[in-house]
Design an enzyme around this catalytic site. Structure first.
Site, PDB file in Angstrom:
ATOM      1  CE1 TYR A 156      50.347 -52.167-106.092  1.00  0.00           C
ATOM      2  CE2 TYR A 156      48.529 -52.541-104.595  1.00  0.00           C
ATOM      3  CZ  TYR A 156      49.619 -51.795-104.994  1.00  0.00           C
ATOM      4  OH  TYR A 156      49.967 -50.686-104.290  1.00  0.00           O
ATOM      5  CB  CYS A 157      52.462 -58.629-109.228  1.00  0.00           C
ATOM      6  SG  CYS A 157      52.807 -58.575-107.458  1.00  0.00           S
TER       7      CYS A 157
END
Length: 1273
Positions: A130-131
């Protein structure tokens, strides 16, 4: 078979064979099924792992994610596994890693996870990858910030970049980020709040949110893909910590930048600034001279309104373009923004920028209804967003919106935020003074902060009736308002009684966070995304004020035992899926992981479900198998079943019965009934609750609560008034089920067992892969296969070490030969022209091989020293001993078994723990008494029905006349009615006023301290509503006495065999059939030739024989015969068994008593009215008690006011039947004597107790001797 016509071809097909499609499908299906069975779904019997589990563990080891090193981002472990060993997608790999890290899934976790790895309920683990987008601002120390995409310049796609950057965590504390992850390009979404704050990231990026969990506002991580409009996200708004004086030049540069953005212009060849405020203008000019310098023109002119407009003009921009203000040249108003250099600056520099900006184009004003507002307008949407974000860095919450076409406003719209702006930022010059005047002029009670904690007020008021002091305080104030807490937190907290509630509300209202409502979540396309590795427990960091985090993992120390010595050829390796690297076929697994952690899986046409077990018990079973390796299968099965008591689940709980365990261990299949742990509690208001502290294995905590609530709503579960989840990370599972007042706790509990997962079954199916084939195994077979594997590991390890030792010894022997002929070797080497010639010469000179010769040539000159020469000789001697020892291990199987025992003992002592899951008996199974120690306990039962058992050693033996020790703390007007010492295995019979009898073993009563009140018997036994205890009898067995005699208020008596009452019915049995308006008064054990004495409330008494001729035995379901007749207003008061040399002691409500020798009561026939036992006197009152005592009997009495007296029977005057008695105790005005009873501690073998009565005027019981008069109260 159908004829097949081949299509015409061009001759390129060399050979085509017709195949029956049915046979081909059958073969393909079998191949597919075996692939799934062996390659995916079932564990290997030797290490207890499926292929994906084995590959994850080995990949983490190979990548260095070990327990002695820092945690690594979970995505790295997944990427290593997928890239090298398991090309089946990252989802299954990450799910596997997560499960191995969850302490509620594995009994002994193999992965040490940090971050959000889910919960036993519906909280999912955080996503692996996740970013956020590259333009997201990461908060740094001292008010600095940087766009995450700029942290590593030129970072490559899908790269891990080491960094050393201090960022701020969710609490505003500095933490170290040591990796930047460029995660490539992914689909992104933007979360926008109603105030205008935005964050862009992938759908699986987690943000901290405020979520209502069972009515409790809770901070939880939610993925962007799960966030919806109306949810609440958390923004961190702690003002920055400033350090040291600001850089003067940078501050002037920021001030000048803010001034030119708000009140200036910069063309390619001309720049200017103007203002009506002379002080502000002067400040800007001074800043210009400091930063730019050079020629500039200053002028003034009168505007149409008559004001003086001061102007600064610059016509030569050479010096201007040398500064960081050059970015303004030619920039349109709609394109203005905060430059990166300003974001990188500390808070002191940013403050100067904001002050100049707001002094130029900002306004403060007091609107209607005493609302104060600060606003800033711009034509640039990007600049408005930047200004709002920079204000948030100072802790100022604002709103951003499109005011008119192409105009955007940033508004600070309430007093609390205005005050924060005024203290943390402020205007530049004149407007700041106006703002101070406006704030001071306002009443402190108006314009307060509208920032509230959603759901907090409802949560507080919901608990007012049972958890709070001063309920009105929480109904009259805005207790969800953060500003209210800021000013009055100490006062509010003072009203909160429950520490858990205090912790919840103070954590949410301490001002660190702003709870912003989500307005929208929109698709923003595919773009590069980034993330950070933060080396803290929750891995949180701040992006655009939102709180982000990630998960990390490393191997646990116990997992290293699974992989121990894998590099010593202990197991076979095979090529991975593409032939690039090697992977192990099985792990060494130095402890029995298959049974310790269990396994589950569904294959094609078969499934496995192996429960976890206790490591201590498994080690004990392995030790027996090692010592008795030649035992037959039946003997071995019996032995291991004696040592492995049953499954031991990570979530604890109870196993009900042992039949399912025996089936599973003997046949490989069995249904094991498991149950949660429930305690019955009573709160201060007398409400009964079932408190669940442990749930069965694999029961979803949240779904369980939802199921109860739904079944209560539909009426399937009755008697429940409320269900509340009070669990937390600190207290663990705690589900409180409040019972309605007219409900029976045991009945409700049984319904929960029947209709919910509070009781469920674990279907054990002990299927695993043995030699590439699935087999269902018995317990002893699983342990034997593990032992065989360990023996193989020991042999392979020893063989490897022996080979390495021989290789080392071989070289050392050559070195020793060289040292013995050192001069010749040195001369030969000097004379040799090449290394090859020298090597050949050394081989011929010393009679050694090429390997030894090369080692001699590679030897360093320092090793020629005398000490080094001796060290080589000593090393050779040690290795020779080691070689002999290793050879002995290979030659002797008993030594190999001993090594396994020693190494497993070390593992068990280091990582083993006590059993968590208790095994209890059921009807027809092993009796509970086989599991409970036989010991003496003190049983206490009060007048109102509270019961407990206490260990006898908690009471000290005292002499007569001692003060005693404090006993049960009781309610007003409650006294200890029954107090005796018995065995934990004794039966206790409870006879109720409704004519029923219930029984319980003494160990079934709750164990409690001396001072505890215990639990009400209605919660222990299935009492019917309105049932009260009439009598309690303790027996060791149903052979203690031949008969049991019962008596009712109407004077009926019944004699029955005691054995007739031996029944297993948990709901009690009928002891006597009662007629209308009658109730049971007494129950006594009686011999076949005993006498009974009945006493009525009006002072009549009758004594008659209880022989079979006078009182024939009857069955249970009968009413009895008339034992005594009464006048119209009379009733039976007591039933007693006559003993020789005793007295009948009676007491009246006026506080008078006497004792009369039992010989004065003549034998009469059953059914008469008897003789007078006390003369009635209005002043002395009616009879309240009549008991048979001897002279040394101790008795006590209690009054309606709570007063208590304790004395001996000897102190009560002996008198005839037809007398009135003497004063027993002085009563206060309005008080009456309620009851008397023999002091039950007479039977307690010297145990002495002081009974505490709440709110009593008298709290002392005194022992007495023959020379002491009774104490009076």
């Amino acid at each position: 078979m159908t004829d097949i016509t081949l299509p015409p071809g061009d001759g390129s097909i060399q050979r085509v064979e017709p195949v029956d499609i049915q046979q081909e499908m059958q073969r393909s299906y079998i191949d597919y099924a075996m692939s799934v069975i062996v390659g995916r779904a079932l564990p290997e019997v030797r290490d207890g792992l499926k292929p994906v589990h084995r590959r994850v563990l080995y990949a983490m080891l190979d990548s260095g994610f070990r327990p002695d090193r820092s945690h690594a981002k979970s995505a790295r472990s997944v990427a290593e596994t997928m890239g090298n060993y398991h090309p089946h997608g990252d989802a299954s790999i990450y799910d596997t890693l997560v499960r191995m890290a969850q302490p509620w899934s594995l009994r002994y976790p193999l992965v040490d996870g940090q971050g959000n790895f889910g919960s036993p309920g519906n909280d999912p683990p955080a996503a692996m990858r996740y970013c956020v987008s590259g333009n997201s601002l990461v908060r740094l120390l001292f008010g600095k910030s940087i766009r995450i995409g700029d942290i590593v310049t030129g970072a490559q796609f899908n790269s891990d970049n080491p960094i050393d950057l201090k960022v701020l965590d969710r609490h505003g504390n500095p933490v170290v980020a040591d990796y930047l992850f460029h995660s490539g390009e992914h689909q992104t979404y933007t979360v926008r709040t109603t105030e205008g704050y935005e964050i862009t990231g992938t759908s699986n990026h987690p943000l901290l949110c405020l979520v209502n969990v069972g009515g409790i506002p809770t901070l939880l991580w939610k993925l962007i893909g799960e966030i919806r409009s109306g949810d609440y996200v958390v923004l961190q708004r702690i003002p920055p910590v400033e350090f040291g004086p600001a850089d003067w030049y940078s501050t002037m540069e920021a001030l000048l930048f803010g001034a030119f953005i708000s009140g200036g212009f910069v063309f390619q060849d001309h720049a200017g600034f103007n203002s009506l405020d002379r002080d502000y203008f002067t400040m800007v000019v001074n800043a210009y001279d400091t930063v730019v310098g050079g020629l500039r023109c200053i002028s003034s002119r009168i505007t149409v309104s008559g004001s003086t407009l001061l102007e600064l003009d610059v016509y030569n921009l050479i010096e201007f373009k040398k500064t960081r203000l050059s970015g303004l040249c030619g920039q349109r108003s709609a394109d203005k923004l905060v430059p990166d250099w300003l974001w990188h600056s500390p808070s002191t520099v940013k403050r100067a920028f904001l002050q100049a900006l707001f002094e130029g184009e900002g306004f403060s004003s007091i609107l209607s209804r005493n609302i104060i507002e600060i606003s800033y307008s711009t034509l640039s949407e990007r600049l408005a967003a930047d200004v709002q974000q920079m204000l948030l860095e100072f802790g100022v919450v604002s709103e951003r919106y499109c005011h008119t076409v192409n105009e955007y406003k940033v508004v600070i719209a309430n007093r609390a935020q205005v005050e924060m702006f005024f203290t943390q930022v402020g205007f530049g010059v004149t407007k700041q003074a106006k703002l101070i005047r406006d704030v001071v002029s306002m009443s402190p009670c108006v314009g307060m902060d509208i920032n509230c904690v959603p759901g907090l007020a409802t949560f507080i008021r919901k608990h007012c009736d049972n958890r709070w002091v001063e309920e009105d305080s929480f109904n009259q104030h805005n207790v969800d308002c953060v500003q209210h807490w800021h000013h009055h937190s100490a006062e509010i907290v003072g009203h909160i009684a429950d520490p858990d509630i205090r912790a919840i509300v103070t954590d949410l209202t301490d001002g660190r966070f702003y709870y912003a409502r989500v307005a929208s979540v929109t698709d923003t396309g595919i773009q590069p995304v980034f993330s950070l590795h933060v080396d803290t427990e929750d891995h949180s960091f701040l992006t655009n004020g939102f709180i982000s985090h990630n998960t990390e993992a490393r191997l646990t120390p116990l997992a290293m035992e699974m992989l121990r010595e894998i590099d010593e050829e202990t197991v076979d390796f095979i090529s991975n899926y593409d032939g690039r690297v090697q992977e192990p076929m099985v792990l060494p697994s130095r402890f029995p992981n298959l049974l310790a952690n269990g396994s589950g899986g569904i294959a094609v046409g078969m499934a496995t479900n192996i429960p976890p077990h206790n490591l201590y018990e498994l080690a004990d079973a392995v030790f027996w198998c090692l010592e008795n390796h030649d035992a037959d299968e039946e003997t071995m099965l019996v032995a291991v079943m004696e040592r492995v008591k049953g499954p031991d689940f990570p979530t604890a709980g109870l196993i009900v019965g042992s039949q399912g365990i025996a089936d599973a261990y003997k046949t490989g299949r069995g249904s094991i009934r498991i149950r949660g742990v429930v305690e019955v509690e009573e709160d201060s208001r007398g409400r009964t609750s079932l408190v669940i502290t442990e749930l069965p294995y694999q029961v979803n905590h949240d779904n369980f609560i939802t199921s109860i609530a739904e079944q209560v709503r539909t009426g399937r579960l009755a008697g429940i008034s409320n269900v509340e989840d009070q669990g937390s990370d600190r207290v663990g599972v705690r589900i409180v089920i409040e019972i309605k007042r007219d409900a029976v706790a045991k009945v409700v509990l049984n319904n929960l067992y029947k209709h919910t997962q509070l009781q469920t079954s674990f279907g054990a199916n002990m299927l695993s892969i043995v030699d590439g084939v699935p087999r269902t195994l018995r317990l002893d077979q699983m342990i034997c296969y593990y032992v065989e594997h360990q023996l193989d590991v020991i042999v392979r390890r020893t063989t490897y070490r022996l080979r390495k030792a021989n290789e080392r010894a071989h070289i050392l022997r050559g070195l020793v030969k060289a040292l013995d002929a050192l001069d010749e070797v040195i001369t030969l080497i000097r004379a040799s022209q090449t290394v090859d010639i020298a090597r050949v010469g050394v081989v011929e000179l010393l009679d050694i091989d090429d390997i030894q010769a090369q080692a001699i040539l590679d030897m360093q000159l320092r090793r020629l020293a005398a000490l080094e020469r001796q060290r080589i000789i000593d090393d050779l001697a040690k290795i020779e001993v080691e070689i002999a020892d290793l050879g002995d291990i290979l030659a002797k199987p008993e030594r190999r078994r001993g090594i396994i025992r020693n190494e497993l003992t070390e593992i068990a002592e280091k990582y083993g723990d006590d059993r968590r899951t208790r095994i209890i008996a059921v009807d027809g199974d092993v009796n509970d008494e086989d599991l409970i120690a036989r010991e003496e306990v003190v049983v206490t039962i009060t007048e109102t029905g509270y019961a407990k058992r206490t260990k006898t050693d908690l009471y000290r033996s005292q002499k007569r006349g001692g003060k005693g020790v404090q006993g049960a703390g009781l309610k007003q007007d409650d006294i200890v009615r029954h107090f005796f010492v018995c065995s934990t295995h004794d039966w206790i019979l409870f006879f109720t006023t409704q004519g029923r009898v219930y029984r319980a073993k003494a160990y079934e009563l709750p164990e409690a301290s001396r001072t505890a009140r215990g639990q009400h018997v209605a919660n222990l036994l299935a009492f019917q509503p309105e049932e009260r205890i009439a009598q309690v009898i303790q027996i060791r067995s149903y052979e203690d006495a031949p008969y049991l005699v019962l008596a009712t208020r109407a004077g009926l008596v019944k004699k029955s065999k005691l054995t007739d009452f031996d029944s297993n019915r948990s709901g009690g049995i009928v002891a006597i059939n009662l007629r209308d308006n009658d109730e049971l008064v007494g129950a006594v054990l009686c011999a076949a030739d005993g006498d009974l004495l009945l006493v009525s409330a009006n002072g009549q008494s009758i004594r008659f024989s209880a022989t079979d001729e006078a009182l024939r035995p009857m069955g249970r379901a009968t009413s009895g015969v008339q034992g005594m007749r009464f006048n119209a207003d009379d009733r039976l008061l007591s039933l007693n068994v006559v003993r020789e040399d005793t007295y009948l002691l009676v007491a009246t409500s006026g506080g008078y008593a006497k004792r009369t020798s039992i010989e004065e009561y003549p034998m009469q026939g059953r059914g008469g009215k008897g003789v007078l036992t006390v003369m009635y006197d209005r002043r002395r009152g009616s009879l309240v008690g009549a008991i048979v005592v001897d002279e040394d009997s101790e008795l006590y009495a209690i009054t309606s006011g709570g007063g208590v007296i304790r004395t001996t029977a000897r102190q009560v005057r002996q008198a005839g039947r037809q007398t009135k008695g003497v004063r027993l105790m002085n009563l206060g005005e309005g008080d009456t004597l309620l009851a008397i009873a023999r002091n039950a501690e007479e039977s307690a073998d010297g145990v002495s107790v002081k009974v505490m009565i709440s709110r009593s005027r008298v709290l002392s019981f005194f022992g007495s001797d023959s020379n002491t008069s009774p104490d009076r109260t």
